[in-house]
Design a protein around this motif. Sequence first.
Motif, PDB file in Angstrom:
ATOM      1  N   ALA A   1      61.119  34.308  67.285  1.00 33.12           N
ATOM      2  CA  ALA A   1      61.604  33.009  66.805  1.00 33.12           C
ATOM      3  C   ALA A   1      62.492  32.345  67.852  1.00 33.12           C
ATOM      4  CB  ALA A   1      62.367  33.185  65.495  1.00 33.12           C
ATOM      5  N   GLY A   2      63.228  33.151  68.598  1.00 29.06           N
ATOM      6  CA  GLY A   2      64.085  32.617  69.648  1.00 29.06           C
ATOM      7  C   GLY A   2      63.314  31.929  70.758  1.00 29.06           C
ATOM      8  N   ALA A   3      62.019  32.241  70.852  1.00 30.47           N
ATOM      9  CA  ALA A   3      61.161  31.596  71.850  1.00 30.47           C
ATOM     10  C   ALA A   3      60.590  30.279  71.330  1.00 30.47           C
ATOM     11  CB  ALA A   3      60.024  32.534  72.242  1.00 30.47           C
ATOM     12  N   GLY A   4      60.960  29.923  70.092  1.00 25.33           N
ATOM     13  CA  GLY A   4      60.493  28.656  69.534  1.00 25.33           C
ATOM     14  C   GLY A   4      59.281  28.770  68.639  1.00 25.33           C
ATOM     15  N   ILE A   5      58.838  29.994  68.355  1.00 28.04           N
ATOM     16  CA  ILE A   5      57.685  30.187  67.472  1.00 28.04           C
ATOM     17  C   ILE A   5      58.139  30.040  66.021  1.00 28.04           C
ATOM     18  CG2 ILE A   5      55.890  31.783  66.718  1.00 28.04           C
ATOM     19  CD1 ILE A   5      55.491  30.766  69.558  1.00 28.04           C
ATOM     20  N   THR A   6      57.499  29.155  65.284  1.00 28.13           N
ATOM     21  CA  THR A   6      57.850  28.939  63.876  1.00 28.13           C
ATOM     22  C   THR A   6      56.719  29.313  62.924  1.00 28.13           C
ATOM     23  OG1 THR A   6      57.171  26.621  64.080  1.00 28.13           O
ATOM     24  CG2 THR A   6      59.512  27.115  64.386  1.00 28.13           C
ATOM     25  N   LYS A   7      55.531  29.541  63.465  1.00 26.37           N
ATOM     26  CA  LYS A   7      54.405  29.992  62.636  1.00 26.37           C
ATOM     27  C   LYS A   7      54.394  31.518  62.687  1.00 26.37           C
ATOM     28  CE  LYS A   7      51.813  25.802  63.722  1.00 26.37           C
ATOM     29  NZ  LYS A   7      50.668  25.214  64.466  1.00 26.37           N
ATOM     30  N   LEU A   8      55.147  32.107  61.779  1.00 24.65           N
ATOM     31  CA  LEU A   8      55.385  33.544  61.802  1.00 24.65           C
ATOM     32  C   LEU A   8      54.911  34.205  60.516  1.00 24.65           C
ATOM     33  CD1 LEU A   8      59.015  33.492  63.239  1.00 24.65           C
ATOM     34  CD2 LEU A   8      57.052  34.543  64.374  1.00 24.65           C
ATOM     35  N   GLY A   9      54.588  35.481  60.627  1.00 23.08           N
ATOM     36  CA  GLY A   9      54.236  36.265  59.453  1.00 23.08           C
ATOM     37  C   GLY A   9      54.458  37.736  59.738  1.00 23.08           C
ATOM     38  N   ALA A  10      54.715  38.504  58.687  1.00 21.29           N
ATOM     39  CA  ALA A  10      54.912  39.949  58.814  1.00 21.29           C
ATOM     40  C   ALA A  10      53.666  40.677  58.338  1.00 21.29           C
ATOM     41  CB  ALA A  10      56.117  40.390  57.996  1.00 21.29           C
ATOM     42  N   ILE A  11      53.355  41.781  59.000  1.00 23.27           N
ATOM     43  CA  ILE A  11      52.276  42.660  58.552  1.00 23.27           C
ATOM     44  C   ILE A  11      52.888  44.010  58.209  1.00 23.27           C
ATOM     45  CG2 ILE A  11      50.131  43.840  59.145  1.00 23.27           C
ATOM     46  CD1 ILE A  11      49.468  41.582  61.053  1.00 23.27           C
ATOM     47  N   HIS A  12      52.734  44.406  56.952  1.00 25.66           N
ATOM     48  CA  HIS A  12      53.239  45.700  56.491  1.00 25.66           C
ATOM     49  C   HIS A  12      52.096  46.704  56.540  1.00 25.66           C
ATOM     50  CE1 HIS A  12      54.798  48.267  52.901  1.00 25.66           C
ATOM     51  NE2 HIS A  12      55.108  48.822  54.057  1.00 25.66           N
ATOM     52  N   ARG A  13      52.170  47.642  57.490  1.00 26.21           N
ATOM     53  CA  ARG A  13      51.090  48.615  57.681  1.00 26.21           C
ATOM     54  C   ARG A  13      51.528  50.049  57.401  1.00 26.21           C
ATOM     55  NH1 ARG A  13      51.835  52.419  61.694  1.00 26.21           N
ATOM     56  NH2 ARG A  13      49.902  52.028  62.829  1.00 26.21           N
ATOM     57  N   GLY A  14      52.745  50.213  56.878  1.00 22.96           N
ATOM     58  CA  GLY A  14      53.234  51.548  56.562  1.00 22.96           C
ATOM     59  C   GLY A  14      53.909  52.201  57.753  1.00 22.96           C
ATOM     60  N   PHE A  15      54.526  53.376  57.482  1.00 17.41           N
ATOM     61  CA  PHE A  15      55.380  54.013  58.476  1.00 17.41           C
ATOM     62  C   PHE A  15      55.011  55.478  58.675  1.00 17.41           C
ATOM     63  CE2 PHE A  15      57.598  50.579  56.412  1.00 17.41           C
ATOM     64  CZ  PHE A  15      58.218  49.905  57.455  1.00 17.41           C
ATOM     65  N   SER A  16      55.236  55.946  59.879  1.00 22.45           N
ATOM     66  CA  SER A  16      55.048  57.356  60.196  1.00 22.45           C
ATOM     67  C   SER A  16      56.395  58.055  60.066  1.00 22.45           C
ATOM     68  CB  SER A  16      54.504  57.509  61.619  1.00 22.45           C
ATOM     69  OG  SER A  16      54.400  58.870  61.969  1.00 22.45           O
ATOM     70  N   THR A  17      56.488  58.995  59.131  1.00 21.67           N
ATOM     71  CA  THR A  17      57.764  59.676  58.888  1.00 21.67           C
ATOM     72  C   THR A  17      57.685  61.180  59.091  1.00 21.67           C
ATOM     73  OG1 THR A  17      57.316  60.036  56.535  1.00 21.67           O
ATOM     74  CG2 THR A  17      58.327  57.927  57.151  1.00 21.67           C
ATOM     75  N   GLY A  18      56.482  61.705  59.235  1.00 18.01           N
ATOM     76  CA  GLY A  18      56.324  63.150  59.347  1.00 18.01           C
ATOM     77  C   GLY A  18      56.227  63.845  58.005  1.00 18.01           C
ATOM     78  N   GLU A  19      56.435  63.091  56.921  1.00 17.61           N
ATOM     79  CA  GLU A  19      56.336  63.676  55.585  1.00 17.61           C
ATOM     80  C   GLU A  19      54.876  63.789  55.160  1.00 17.61           C
ATOM     81  OE1 GLU A  19      58.757  61.643  52.718  1.00 17.61           O
ATOM     82  OE2 GLU A  19      60.248  61.107  54.229  1.00 17.61           O
ATOM     83  N   ALA A  20      54.604  64.776  54.319  1.00 17.58           N
ATOM     84  CA  ALA A  20      53.248  64.955  53.801  1.00 17.58           C
ATOM     85  C   ALA A  20      52.904  63.796  52.869  1.00 17.58           C
ATOM     86  CB  ALA A  20      53.145  66.276  53.055  1.00 17.58           C
ATOM     87  N   SER A  21      51.714  63.249  53.023  1.00 18.57           N
ATOM     88  CA  SER A  21      51.283  62.130  52.188  1.00 18.57           C
ATOM     89  C   SER A  21      49.768  62.038  52.224  1.00 18.57           C
ATOM     90  CB  SER A  21      51.889  60.817  52.700  1.00 18.57           C
ATOM     91  OG  SER A  21      51.339  59.703  52.014  1.00 18.57           O
ATOM     92  N   LYS A  22      49.200  61.520  51.155  1.00 25.62           N
ATOM     93  CA  LYS A  22      47.752  61.312  51.155  1.00 25.62           C
ATOM     94  C   LYS A  22      47.379  60.119  52.026  1.00 25.62           C
ATOM     95  CE  LYS A  22      47.381  58.369  46.999  1.00 25.62           C
ATOM     96  NZ  LYS A  22      46.724  58.244  45.670  1.00 25.62           N
TER      97      LYS A  22
END
Length: 367
Positions: free
Chosen positions: A156-177
Amino acid sequence: MKPSLEVLPLNSWVETNGKPLIISGPCSAETEEQLVETARQLAQLGAVHVIRAGVWKPRTRPGSFEGMGKAALPWIQRAKAETGLPFAVEVATPEHIELALKYGVDVLWVGARTTVNPFNVQEIADALRGVDVPVLIKNPINPDLALWIGAFERIAGAGITKLGAIHRGFSTGEASKYRNIPLWQIAIELKSTFPNLPMIGDPSHMAGKRAYLQELAQMQMDLNYDGLIVESHIDPDKAWSDAAQQLTPAAFGEMLEHLHIRKVDSQNIEFQGAMEQIRSKIDNVDRQLVEMLAARMALVEKLAEYKRENNVTIFQPDRWKEVHETRAKQGQKMGLYPELVEEIFKIIHMESIRKQTEVMNSNEQSA
């Protein structure tokens, strides 16, 4: 000071006719025909707004397929020409940005392995100055909200105003399906920090297996996400990367048909009245919970005083084991998930240790 972003609405850079934004395409652009045919079939669904494909692939280990690079960019031009749909690619360096824009890429995204490095993000931000292009930022691989927020602030500091977040999950080392654990609370906290920031779910990288895509996509829609980015390939089992999590365009279309898109609110007076009553009861229960927590901590202080007077250690393994096991069982009998109760009491226990440490060392510090 609370962070803030100037973010333009999603419909200012892509028209979705009030529906969730749908981005789809292969994990990697492998060949011209594979990319163009996948794009063509996705366009025929009539539900996809943006085509995606990996051109530069940041792989964990050398020797893996790292994308076709610049060679794939003319294929993107052909796919755009044949489908009439905008195209999105991942960028990780200023050179990627320059080439992508030169070949008419419409949307850029910053990947999880890049978001984790502020130096890389700043280089990308510097390369974007003076450019008017939508930029989506994936959460960092590790569960660090500050890194995610920092990436948005830099771009945003570079002047970009067309922004969006992508939630793709996290690597934690915990067991998960799942391949990457959702940790929904982090995405929710980001959305709470930047209410106007579009949130796009990535069930593909979260799931790691196509069998879990539907349930994760539905969860993201139920959490009022603004869209989805899902990997699709004309022959997923033969894909050069992430084969297990990709769907054929036809299967993706079927998945979309089964998604239940809910309203943010209802103007039904009966509904609003019922919600108000139930929320009032919840507020009352919450007040009681806070009061009980305060009462518990007051008892913890007394406990610490006795331990201090008798020179006894704070942590008592047998006692903690008893609390850990019995509270989870009690919760399960009352219809609660044992894991929920366990996590709550872990937090309470850590606060108890902090409080006891404070009490037991207070006299020593003042002496």
